[in-house]
Motif scaffolding. Structure first.
Motif, PDB file in Angstrom:
ATOM      1  N   VAL A  35       0.864  -1.170   0.000  1.00  0.00           N
ATOM      2  CA  VAL A  35       0.000   0.000   0.000  1.00  0.00           C
ATOM      3  C   VAL A  35       0.902   1.222   0.000  1.00  0.00           C
ATOM      4  N   ILE A  36       0.868   1.969  -1.083  1.00  0.00           N
ATOM      5  CA  ILE A  36       1.756   3.133  -1.214  1.00  0.00           C
ATOM      6  C   ILE A  36       0.945   4.413  -1.058  1.00  0.00           C
ATOM      7  N   LYS A  37       1.386   5.233  -0.118  1.00  0.00           N
ATOM      8  CA  LYS A  37       0.725   6.511   0.133  1.00  0.00           C
ATOM      9  C   LYS A  37       1.743   7.631  -0.080  1.00  0.00           C
ATOM     10  N   ARG A  38       1.415   8.497  -1.025  1.00  0.00           N
ATOM     11  CA  ARG A  38       2.382   9.545  -1.381  1.00  0.00           C
ATOM     12  C   ARG A  38       2.054  10.860  -0.677  1.00  0.00           C
ATOM     13  N   PHE A  39       3.101  11.505  -0.119  1.00  0.00           N
ATOM     14  CA  PHE A  39       2.971  12.808   0.521  1.00  0.00           C
ATOM     15  C   PHE A  39       3.921  13.786  -0.187  1.00  0.00           C
ATOM     16  N   PRO A  40       3.400  14.525  -1.183  1.00  0.00           N
ATOM     17  CA  PRO A  40       4.269  15.452  -1.931  1.00  0.00           C
ATOM     18  C   PRO A  40       4.389  16.815  -1.244  1.00  0.00           C
ATOM     19  N   TYR A  41       5.348  17.578  -1.714  1.00  0.00           N
ATOM     20  CA  TYR A  41       5.565  18.970  -1.292  1.00  0.00           C
ATOM     21  C   TYR A  41       5.677  19.117   0.234  1.00  0.00           C
ATOM     22  N   VAL A  42       6.422  18.211   0.839  1.00  0.00           N
ATOM     23  CA  VAL A  42       6.680  18.297   2.280  1.00  0.00           C
ATOM     24  C   VAL A  42       7.899  19.186   2.487  1.00  0.00           C
ATOM     25  N   GLU A  43       7.685  20.365   3.034  1.00  0.00           N
ATOM     26  CA  GLU A  43       8.785  21.329   3.143  1.00  0.00           C
ATOM     27  C   GLU A  43       8.928  21.937   4.537  1.00  0.00           C
ATOM     28  N   ASP A  44       8.170  21.439   5.503  1.00  0.00           N
ATOM     29  CA  ASP A  44       8.357  21.967   6.856  1.00  0.00           C
ATOM     30  C   ASP A  44       8.262  20.832   7.873  1.00  0.00           C
ATOM     31  N   LEU A  45       8.683  21.099   9.094  1.00  0.00           N
ATOM     32  CA  LEU A  45       8.780  20.082  10.131  1.00  0.00           C
ATOM     33  C   LEU A  45       7.406  19.570  10.555  1.00  0.00           C
ATOM     34  N   PHE A  46       6.402  20.422  10.469  1.00  0.00           N
ATOM     35  CA  PHE A  46       5.051  20.024  10.852  1.00  0.00           C
ATOM     36  C   PHE A  46       4.576  18.843  10.013  1.00  0.00           C
ATOM     37  N   HIS A  47       4.847  18.893   8.699  1.00  0.00           N
ATOM     38  CA  HIS A  47       4.439  17.809   7.821  1.00  0.00           C
ATOM     39  C   HIS A  47       5.214  16.527   8.125  1.00  0.00           C
ATOM     40  N   ILE A  48       6.457  16.669   8.502  1.00  0.00           N
ATOM     41  CA  ILE A  48       7.250  15.496   8.895  1.00  0.00           C
ATOM     42  C   ILE A  48       6.602  14.819  10.094  1.00  0.00           C
ATOM     43  N   ASP A  49       6.215  15.604  11.073  1.00  0.00           N
ATOM     44  CA  ASP A  49       5.566  15.049  12.276  1.00  0.00           C
ATOM     45  C   ASP A  49       4.290  14.293  11.913  1.00  0.00           C
ATOM     46  N   GLU A  50       3.530  14.840  10.959  1.00  0.00           N
ATOM     47  CA  GLU A  50       2.288  14.191  10.544  1.00  0.00           C
ATOM     48  C   GLU A  50       2.564  12.805   9.957  1.00  0.00           C
ATOM     49  N   VAL A  51       3.554  12.736   9.072  1.00  0.00           N
ATOM     50  CA  VAL A  51       3.886  11.465   8.432  1.00  0.00           C
ATOM     51  C   VAL A  51       4.423  10.471   9.465  1.00  0.00           C
ATOM     52  N   ILE A  52       5.242  10.940  10.367  1.00  0.00           N
ATOM     53  CA  ILE A  52       5.798  10.075  11.409  1.00  0.00           C
ATOM     54  C   ILE A  52       4.677   9.468  12.249  1.00  0.00           C
ATOM     55  N   ASP A  53       3.717  10.285  12.633  1.00  0.00           N
ATOM     56  CA  ASP A  53       2.589   9.798  13.442  1.00  0.00           C
ATOM     57  C   ASP A  53       1.789   8.739  12.688  1.00  0.00           C
ATOM     58  N   LEU A  54       1.537   8.978  11.395  1.00  0.00           N
ATOM     59  CA  LEU A  54       0.783   8.018  10.593  1.00  0.00           C
ATOM     60  C   LEU A  54       1.553   6.710  10.437  1.00  0.00           C
ATOM     61  N   ALA A  55       2.833   6.811  10.133  1.00  0.00           N
ATOM     62  CA  ALA A  55       3.651   5.615   9.951  1.00  0.00           C
ATOM     63  C   ALA A  55       3.740   4.805  11.238  1.00  0.00           C
ATOM     64  N   LYS A  56       3.803   5.504  12.348  1.00  0.00           N
ATOM     65  CA  LYS A  56       3.866   4.813  13.644  1.00  0.00           C
ATOM     66  C   LYS A  56       2.563   4.074  13.934  1.00  0.00           C
ATOM     67  N   SER A  57       1.430   4.737  13.694  1.00  0.00           N
ATOM     68  CA  SER A  57       0.135   4.133  14.010  1.00  0.00           C
ATOM     69  C   SER A  57      -0.197   2.969  13.089  1.00  0.00           C
ATOM     70  N   GLU A  58       0.307   3.005  11.835  1.00  0.00           N
ATOM     71  CA  GLU A  58      -0.015   1.952  10.870  1.00  0.00           C
ATOM     72  C   GLU A  58       1.146   0.986  10.639  1.00  0.00           C
ATOM     73  N   ARG A  59       2.205   1.148  11.456  1.00  0.00           N
ATOM     74  CA  ARG A  59       3.386   0.278  11.343  1.00  0.00           C
ATOM     75  C   ARG A  59       3.946   0.283   9.911  1.00  0.00           C
ATOM     76  N   GLY A  60       3.976   1.487   9.343  1.00  0.00           N
ATOM     77  CA  GLY A  60       4.478   1.615   7.991  1.00  0.00           C
ATOM     78  C   GLY A  60       5.954   1.975   7.947  1.00  0.00           C
ATOM     79  N   ILE A  61       6.500   1.990   6.748  1.00  0.00           N
ATOM     80  CA  ILE A  61       7.870   2.449   6.551  1.00  0.00           C
ATOM     81  C   ILE A  61       7.833   3.705   5.695  1.00  0.00           C
ATOM     82  N   ILE A  62       8.905   4.451   5.719  1.00  0.00           N
ATOM     83  CA  ILE A  62       8.955   5.723   4.998  1.00  0.00           C
ATOM     84  C   ILE A  62      10.108   5.705   3.989  1.00  0.00           C
ATOM     85  N   VAL A  63       9.794   6.045   2.749  1.00  0.00           N
ATOM     86  CA  VAL A  63      10.806   6.227   1.702  1.00  0.00           C
ATOM     87  C   VAL A  63      10.741   7.692   1.295  1.00  0.00           C
TER      88      VAL A  63
END
Length: 269
Positions: A35-63
């Motif tokens: 399952v690939i979920k794309r997050f484009p145009y991430v340019e600030d720390l707030f967006h990083i935190d959002e992705v980290i929280d999602l990956a943690k809750s869904e046991r995902g990995i980040i590329v």
């Protein structure tokens, strides 16, 4: 059975590169899916935190492909804190290239996409110049950025191709006394049209050389001075009717004429 892994694609641009690499890797495991979920145009720390929280809750990995060092560093830091698997596709290579080149990277997101867009614009312009060369299809005159008109052997085709490599769509029309110009020529904006003028003596020389190169008699009417003068008189008549700008190409290289046209085009824009 192992559930399909969730892979978050994070990029400070569109994210196409990271997604393609990820899909290429997944494809090597026959019959497996992700399952690939794309997050484009991430340019600030707030967006990083959002992705980290999602990956943690869904046991995902980040590329990810992030070019700015502070964003990359924060992504790595937060992933380590939350015990999330991450793969930095571009950072290590950029660091190595920086060492090899001995200079700082531009750190501008999306440069590859911009370069690709410029490349495809150039290809499109070159194809346009070929398609609408030598008056083949008058409809191209209405679509062109630049329209060149002139008698035979005034460098219309090489000039069209040179300007096409600068991403300008150019159509050209040969002027022959026995053939009426296309009606579209009188419908285009004046600032798009350029008449290419040349001295009869210079054109005589060019045409004679052309005939000789083809193994033909250089005394043919094509190179006859009187015939050339007739053609140039017709050229003057047509360009006067259009009211377009005239460029004397008698002693100009193609590059010089192109620079004049490009300068005028930029000023117009």
């Amino acid at each position: 059975m192992v559930n399909d892994p969730i892979i978050y694609i994070v990029s400070d641009s569109v994210g196409e590169t990271a997604e393609l690499v990820t899909k290429a890797a997944v494809s090597q495991f026959n019959g497996s899916h992700a399952v690939i979920k794309r997050f484009p145009y991430v340019e600030d720390l707030f967006h990083i935190d959002e992705v980290i929280d999602l990956a943690k809750s869904e046991r995902g990995i980040i590329v990810y492909t992030l070019v700015k060092p502070e964003i990359r560093k924060y992504m790595h830091q937060r992933a380590v804190e939350e015990n999330i698997v991450i793969f930095d596709l571009i950072g290590p290579l950029m660091d190595q290239l920086q060492s090899m080149y001995g200079k700082e990277p531009l750190l501008e997101p999306g440069l590859v996409r911009k370069l690709d867009e410029e490349y495809f614009k150039k290809v499109e312009a070159i194809e346009f110049a070929v398609k609408y060369d030598d008056g083949r299809d008058p409809r191209g005159l209405l679509k062109a950025d630049i329209v060149l008109i002139g008698v035979s052997r005034t460098s219309k085709t090489p000039l069209s191709q040179y300007l096409a490599h600068k991403r300008l769509k150019v159509a050209n029309v040969p002027l022959v006394p026995e053939v009426d110009p296309p009606e579209e020529l009188f419908s285009i904006p004046l600032e798009k049209c350029y008449g290419l003028k040349i001295s009869p003596e210079k054109l005589n020389q060019i045409r004679r050389e052309r005939l000789r190169s083809l193994g033909l008699n250089d005394q043919a009417s094509y190179a006859d001075v009187e015939r050339i003068k007739t053609e140039m008189a017709y050229f003057e008549k047509v360009t006067s009717k259009i009211g377009c700008e005239i460029i004397d190409v008698t002693n100009k290289a193609v590059e010089e004429t192109a620079n004049i046209i490009m300068s005028k085009f930029r000023n117009r824009k």
